[in-house]
Design a protein around this motif. Structure first.
Motif, short mmCIF file in Angstrom:
data_model
loop_
_atom_site.label_atom_id
_atom_site.label_comp_id
_atom_site.label_asym_id
_atom_site.label_seq_id
_atom_site.Cartn_x
_atom_site.Cartn_y
_atom_site.Cartn_z
N ARG A 1 3.22 -23.47 40.65
CA ARG A 1 4.31 -22.50 40.61
C ARG A 1 3.79 -21.22 39.98
O ARG A 1 2.70 -21.19 39.40
CB ARG A 1 5.50 -23.03 39.79
CG ARG A 1 6.17 -24.26 40.38
CD ARG A 1 6.93 -23.92 41.65
NE ARG A 1 7.68 -25.07 42.16
CZ ARG A 1 7.19 -25.96 42.99
NH1 ARG A 1 5.92 -25.86 43.40
NH2 ARG A 1 7.93 -26.96 43.42
N TYR A 2 4.58 -20.14 40.08
CA TYR A 2 4.16 -18.84 39.55
C TYR A 2 5.24 -18.27 38.63
O TYR A 2 6.43 -18.26 38.99
CB TYR A 2 3.89 -17.86 40.70
CG TYR A 2 2.66 -18.23 41.49
CD1 TYR A 2 1.41 -17.73 41.16
CD2 TYR A 2 2.75 -19.11 42.57
CE1 TYR A 2 0.28 -18.09 41.87
CE2 TYR A 2 1.63 -19.47 43.30
CZ TYR A 2 0.40 -18.96 42.94
OH TYR A 2 -0.72 -19.33 43.65
N THR B 1 3.67 -12.29 37.31
CA THR B 1 3.19 -11.92 38.64
C THR B 1 3.52 -10.46 38.94
O THR B 1 2.68 -9.71 39.45
CB THR B 1 3.81 -12.83 39.72
OG1 THR B 1 3.48 -14.19 39.43
CG2 THR B 1 3.31 -12.48 41.10
N LEU B 2 4.75 -10.06 38.60
CA LEU B 2 5.14 -8.66 38.81
C LEU B 2 4.36 -7.72 37.88
O LEU B 2 3.99 -6.62 38.28
CB LEU B 2 6.64 -8.49 38.60
CG LEU B 2 7.54 -9.21 39.61
CD1 LEU B 2 9.01 -9.06 39.23
CD2 LEU B 2 7.30 -8.69 41.01
N LEU B 3 4.09 -8.19 36.66
CA LEU B 3 3.31 -7.38 35.73
C LEU B 3 1.90 -7.14 36.27
O LEU B 3 1.34 -6.05 36.09
CB LEU B 3 3.23 -8.06 34.36
CG LEU B 3 2.42 -7.33 33.28
CD1 LEU B 3 3.02 -5.96 32.99
CD2 LEU B 3 2.35 -8.18 32.00
N ALA C 1 -3.02 -16.05 35.17
CA ALA C 1 -2.23 -16.47 34.01
C ALA C 1 -0.81 -16.82 34.41
O ALA C 1 -0.12 -17.57 33.69
CB ALA C 1 -2.22 -15.36 32.96
N ALA C 2 -0.35 -16.30 35.55
CA ALA C 2 1.00 -16.60 36.02
C ALA C 2 1.09 -17.97 36.68
O ALA C 2 2.19 -18.44 36.97
CB ALA C 2 1.45 -15.52 37.01
N VAL C 3 -0.05 -18.61 36.94
CA VAL C 3 -0.05 -19.92 37.60
C VAL C 3 0.46 -20.98 36.63
O VAL C 3 0.01 -21.07 35.48
CB VAL C 3 -1.47 -20.29 38.09
CG1 VAL C 3 -1.52 -21.73 38.58
CG2 VAL C 3 -1.91 -19.33 39.20
N ARG C 4 1.38 -21.80 37.12
CA ARG C 4 1.91 -22.91 36.34
C ARG C 4 1.60 -24.21 37.07
O ARG C 4 1.90 -24.34 38.27
CB ARG C 4 3.43 -22.76 36.15
CG ARG C 4 3.84 -21.50 35.39
CD ARG C 4 3.45 -21.62 33.92
NE ARG C 4 3.78 -20.41 33.17
CZ ARG C 4 2.93 -19.44 32.88
NH1 ARG C 4 1.68 -19.54 33.32
NH2 ARG C 4 3.28 -18.40 32.19
N GLY D 1 8.98 -21.70 37.04
CA GLY D 1 8.47 -20.66 37.93
C GLY D 1 8.88 -20.88 39.37
O GLY D 1 9.61 -21.82 39.71
N ALA D 2 8.39 -19.97 40.22
CA ALA D 2 8.76 -19.98 41.64
C ALA D 2 7.57 -20.48 42.47
O ALA D 2 6.42 -20.29 42.09
CB ALA D 2 9.15 -18.58 42.09
#
Length: 257
Positions: free
Chosen positions: A77-78, A83-85, A131-134, A208-209
């Motif tokens: 997930r993200y 991700t937007l940052l 870093a946004a990866v979950r 996350g998405a």
């Protein structure tokens, strides 16, 4: 250790991500050429368009490639804000780099500063995106490969900005954009091969998405922006073409003022 697959969808994501990187590079180069032929507010607007095109191409390349990224034993997930940052960071740093060379096109120091700034922005975008990866597990990095990916980003960015200053003909821009696309893709996959994951299986839902519910629509939207802007730039007359165009539209018997 989880098995990492960088092309879970086959050649689709590597090829499509390369196309996005080339499109952003080509559009950025053409806009920079237009900027250097203009002055004042017009130059600023062309530089802003160039920066947004390059940053969008790089970000879209990264996350299109990430659509094919998978780890055995865990879903992915993200984190949406991170991700937007990563997109904002890419925009700001690339804009700073493009303006550094666009304001002082004849200075080597400006080129080196712009390349360094843009390269760090590209690398920062990549690792913020990672870093946004979950996932269920722990992500670690090989520091040597991380350093190599940052070096590739800086060299690629410096070469891209130099090309923007030195290249004028559309054919040369096309060749340069293919090389820049390859350089950006090389940076991405160098960074990805620095990644290792120790999976910790769990039945807990991940925050996350998913890539298809968030990353894919955003990448499609930014890709559409690139192609629409490319059409606008292609149809917009260059600085040298505007006087002739104005003369052609002027009614007969009306002299220029």
């Amino acid at each position: 250790m989880g098995h990492l697959d960088h092309a879970a969808l086959g050649w689709l994501t590597p090829v499509l991500s390369y196309v996005m990187a080339c499109t952003g590079a080509a559009l950025g180069l053409r806009c920079t050429v237009r900027a250097l032929a203009a002055a004042g507010r017009v130059r600023r607007n062309w530089l802003l368009t160039a920066a947004s095109a390059i940053a969008t191409g790089i970000w879209t390349m990264h996350f299109t490639a990430m659509l094919g990224f998978g780890v055995s034993g865990t879903d992915i997930r993200y984190d949406v804000p991170l991700t937007l940052l990563s997109l904002v960071v890419a925009m700001l740093f690339v804009c700073a780099g493009v303006f550094a060379v666009g304001r002082h096109p004849g200075r080597l120091q400006a080129l080196l500063l712009g390349g360094l700034t843009t390269g760090f922005g590209v690398a920062g975008m990549h690792y913020l995106g990672m870093a946004a990866v979950r996932l269920h597990g722990e992500v670690s990095y090989d520091p040597v490969r991380v350093a190599l990916s940052v070096l590739v980003a800086v060299v690629a960015a410096t070469a891209a900005l130099w090309a923007a200053l030195a290249i004028r003909s559309p054919a040369a821009v096309a060749v340069a954009s293919l090389i820049m696309g390859a350089a950006v893709s090389t940076m991405h996959y160098t960074g990805m091969y620095a990644v290792s994951v120790r999976v910790a299986p769990s039945g807990d839902p991940l925050p996350g998405a998913s890539a298809m519910s968030f990353v894919f629509p955003l990448a499609v939207g930014l890709g559409a922006y690139l192609f629409i802007t490319s059409a606008f730039v292609a149809l917009s007359p260059a600085a040298g073409e505007r006087p002739a165009s104005a003369a052609a539209r002027r009614p007969a018997g009306h002299p220029a003022h």
